[in-house]
Design a protein around this motif. Structure first.
Motif, short mmCIF file in Angstrom:
data_model
loop_
_atom_site.label_atom_id
_atom_site.label_comp_id
_atom_site.label_asym_id
_atom_site.label_seq_id
_atom_site.Cartn_x
_atom_site.Cartn_y
_atom_site.Cartn_z
N PRO A 270 0.79 -1.24 0.00
CA PRO A 270 0.00 0.00 0.00
C PRO A 270 0.82 1.28 0.00
N THR A 271 1.95 1.31 0.70
CA THR A 271 2.73 2.55 0.72
C THR A 271 3.29 2.88 -0.66
N MET A 272 3.52 1.88 -1.51
CA MET A 272 3.96 2.15 -2.88
C MET A 272 2.85 2.82 -3.68
N TYR A 273 1.64 2.31 -3.54
CA TYR A 273 0.50 2.94 -4.23
C TYR A 273 0.26 4.34 -3.71
N TRP A 274 0.44 4.53 -2.41
CA TRP A 274 0.33 5.87 -1.83
C TRP A 274 1.35 6.79 -2.49
N GLY A 275 2.58 6.29 -2.68
CA GLY A 275 3.61 7.08 -3.34
C GLY A 275 3.25 7.45 -4.76
N LEU A 276 2.64 6.53 -5.49
CA LEU A 276 2.25 6.79 -6.88
C LEU A 276 1.15 7.84 -6.98
N LEU A 277 0.53 8.14 -5.86
CA LEU A 277 -0.52 9.16 -5.84
C LEU A 277 -0.06 10.46 -5.18
N GLY A 278 1.23 10.53 -4.82
CA GLY A 278 1.73 11.66 -4.05
C GLY A 278 2.13 12.86 -4.90
N GLU A 279 2.63 13.88 -4.21
CA GLU A 279 2.98 15.13 -4.88
C GLU A 279 4.13 14.96 -5.86
N ASP A 280 5.03 13.98 -5.60
CA ASP A 280 6.16 13.76 -6.49
C ASP A 280 5.73 13.29 -7.87
N THR A 281 4.50 12.80 -7.98
CA THR A 281 4.03 12.28 -9.26
C THR A 281 2.88 13.11 -9.83
N ALA A 282 2.66 14.27 -9.24
CA ALA A 282 1.51 15.08 -9.66
C ALA A 282 1.59 15.50 -11.12
N ASP A 283 2.82 15.67 -11.62
CA ASP A 283 2.97 16.10 -13.01
C ASP A 283 3.26 14.95 -13.96
N ALA A 284 3.03 13.71 -13.52
CA ALA A 284 3.32 12.54 -14.35
C ALA A 284 2.33 12.45 -15.51
N ASP A 285 2.81 11.86 -16.59
CA ASP A 285 1.96 11.63 -17.76
C ASP A 285 1.13 10.37 -17.48
N VAL A 286 -0.02 10.57 -16.85
CA VAL A 286 -0.85 9.45 -16.42
C VAL A 286 -1.28 8.59 -17.60
N SER A 287 -1.62 9.21 -18.70
CA SER A 287 -2.09 8.44 -19.86
C SER A 287 -1.01 7.49 -20.36
N ALA A 288 0.26 7.93 -20.31
CA ALA A 288 1.36 7.08 -20.77
C ALA A 288 1.56 5.89 -19.84
N VAL A 289 1.31 6.12 -18.55
CA VAL A 289 1.44 5.03 -17.58
C VAL A 289 0.30 4.04 -17.73
#
Length: 526
Positions: A270-289
């Motif tokens: 769960p902490t990994m999924y929490w990380g994937l939703l955190g501020e460090d990934t806010a600008d990630a290209d979600v569609s590409a993922v």
């Protein structure tokens, strides 16, 4: 033959040229991986290692891990994977407790001085006869000449070994792996798992996840842990997948690897999924993922419903949750493909496994009641290595009791309530920390929460919440306590709240509540 190494060998025969492992810029095909593992088996045989001997392995998620892991299995020996964060004293304990005759240890570096710690631990351990420093290139050709200072590394030792090996025949009940528990109470114990345990778990996982022509896994779970070993290493190679190894998880790096390698399969705690939703990934290209990701699997700890909801909204994919522990190889239940995901549920028993809910005296609890999870099936360990008393405490008649409390809905789907040892008894009322954590996570100012019980002179225990606030949130401890009081029963809400930048986790990303309790105890006035 039922040697666990067959999961690699069978795929190496079928798709020899396919990339099996990606480690940084390094790529090993199935043919290369199998050949390198064969050289490790030859090396062990040349040093007198025979069937049933124990061989320890300390290595992060790099190409060397599967090379040595399957090489040990091919030789007939038993793999003892060790947490790479262990220090000299702890490593020495594991080597001695497992009766290891040989030890493979990654050289490490400034941030992870594993080679130095491991060599010292080896020198401290009577009975462990052979030390191999994991260094160099596992695919170095036989003609390679070591450079200065490399004459004793593993890569050089393997250059003189043949690339073919007649894998030692193993019986289904022969030991394949000894996995050490985290040791939350007492010293760590080694769960002894058989070739049948591990093969059945790998093949069952392969079927559960859905058969496709070619999956690409991002392996961020540490391979020394049962989750990563069975669900990704063994099941992944049995499915002829490509494994992209990530030595240390960070959310931004994980998303970059998912995009670069067009990853289809992600497994995490769960902490990994929490990380994937955190501020460090806010600008990630979600569609590409999300474009290629077909399945996301969670285990290792109960997945908060709020994280499940947010991940589905962000990435367009629902997380499928499962459950297990080292003693069950590890998978025991899963939310299978083709069924509607039920957030908060760990699913139903996998093929060949039974799950019951029992009272402290082992009697089954009634419908709608909470009980301790007990498991029986092909995945149950032989026992704790050289600990018959500890084994007898948790096993009876083929059943293993897990220490986890759960309830079951009318369709047989299971829901974790909490760890039996984590239940808080406040003023005579049982309080389940997970329930409180789920409520706190629904508050927009709460990013992550962990709830523990701390000693109290009047109530026996008091409820304390450790909270990581959402970036930029403006909330006080008093305001969060008042909000909690308005949303749950008076005996449940946390009277104490402490904000933190992060919560302590172990190497697999599981929140260490014992560390929170220890910190509270250390700071408590005497």
């Amino acid at each position: 033959m039922l040697n666990l190494a067959i999961v690699l060998e069978d795929s190496a025969r079928s798709v020899p040229g396919r990339v099996a492992v990606v480690s940084g810029e390094q790529r090993l095909t199935y043919r290369q991986l199998d050949a390198a593992a064969n050289r490790v088996a030859h090396l062990l045989a040349s040093r007198g290692i025979v069937k049933g001997d124990k061989v320890a392995l300390s290595c992060p998620n790099i190409a060397w891990f599967p090379v040595v892991y399957y090489g040990i299995l091919k030789s007939g020996a038993v793999v003892v994977p060790l947490n790479v964060l262990l220090k000299r004293r702890e490593i020495a304990y594991h080597l001695a407790d497992s009766d290891a005759r040989a030890y493979f240890c990654f050289e490490g570096g400034a941030e992870l001085p594993l080679g130095r710690e491991g060599r010292s631990a080896f020198d401290d351990t009577d009975g462990c006869e052979h030390f191999f420093l994991i260094a160099g290139d596992p695919t170095a050709p036989p003609s390679a000449t070591p450079s200065a200072g490399e004459s004793e590394n593993l890569a050089h030792a393997l250059t003189t070994q043949p690339a073919a090996f007649d894998t030692v025949v193993a019986e289904p009940g022969d030991s394949a792996i000894i996995l050490y528990t985290s040791g939350t109470t007492g010293r760590p114990k080694g769960a002894e798992l058989t070739h049948a345990n591990m093969i059945f778990n790998a093949l069952t996982c392969h079927k559960l996840f859905g058969e496709v022509e070619h999956d690409v896994h991002l392996v961020a779970l540490p391979l020394f842990h049962s989750f990563g070993q069975s669900v990704q290493l063994n099941a992944g190679l049995a499915a002829r997948s490509t494994l992209v190894l990530m030595p240390r998880f960070d959310a931004r790096g994980a998303l970059a690897l998912i995009r670069r390698h067009e990853v289809t399969f992600f497994a995490g705690v769960p902490t990994m999924y929490w990380g994937l939703l955190g501020e460090d990934t806010a600008d990630a290209d979600v569609s590409a993922v999300a474009r290629n990701l077909r399945i996301a699997v969670s285990g290792g700890a109960a997945l908060p419903v709020e994280i499940h909801r947010r991940f589905a909204e962000t990435y367009g994919l629902e997380i499928r949750e499962g459950y297990g522990l080292s003693e069950t190889s590890p998978v025991a239940t899963f939310s299978p493909r083709g069924t509607r995901v039920r957030p908060g549920s760990i699913g139903v028993p996998i093929w060949g496994v039974e799950v019951d809910l029992v009272a402290p005296d082992w009697t089954p609890v009634g419908p709608g009641q909470t009980g301790e999870i007990a498991i029986r099936g092909h995945n149950i360990m032989k026992g704790y290595y050289r600990r018959p008393d500890a084994t007898a405490e948790v096993m009876r008649g083929g059943w293993l009791r897990t220490g986890d409390l759960a309830c079951r809905d009318e369709d047989g789907w299971l829901y974790i309530v909490d760890r039996a040892k984590d239940v808080i008894i406040r003023g005579g009322f049982n309080v389940y920390p997970r329930e409180i954590e789920e409520v706190l996570l629904a508050h927009p100012a709460v990013s992550m929460a962990a709830v523990v019980g701390i000693p109290h002179h009047r109530h026996g225990e008091e409820i304390k919440a450790y909270v990581v606030p959402t970036p930029g949130a403006d909330i006080t401890e008093e305001a969060l306590t008042d909000w909690a009081r308005s949303t749950m029963a008076s005996y449940k809400y946390p009277r104490l709240v402490e904000f933190r930048d992060a919560l302590p986790t172990n190497a697999t990303g599981k929140i260490l509540k014992r560390e929170l309790r220890r910190t509270d105890q250390a700071t408590r006035p005497r």
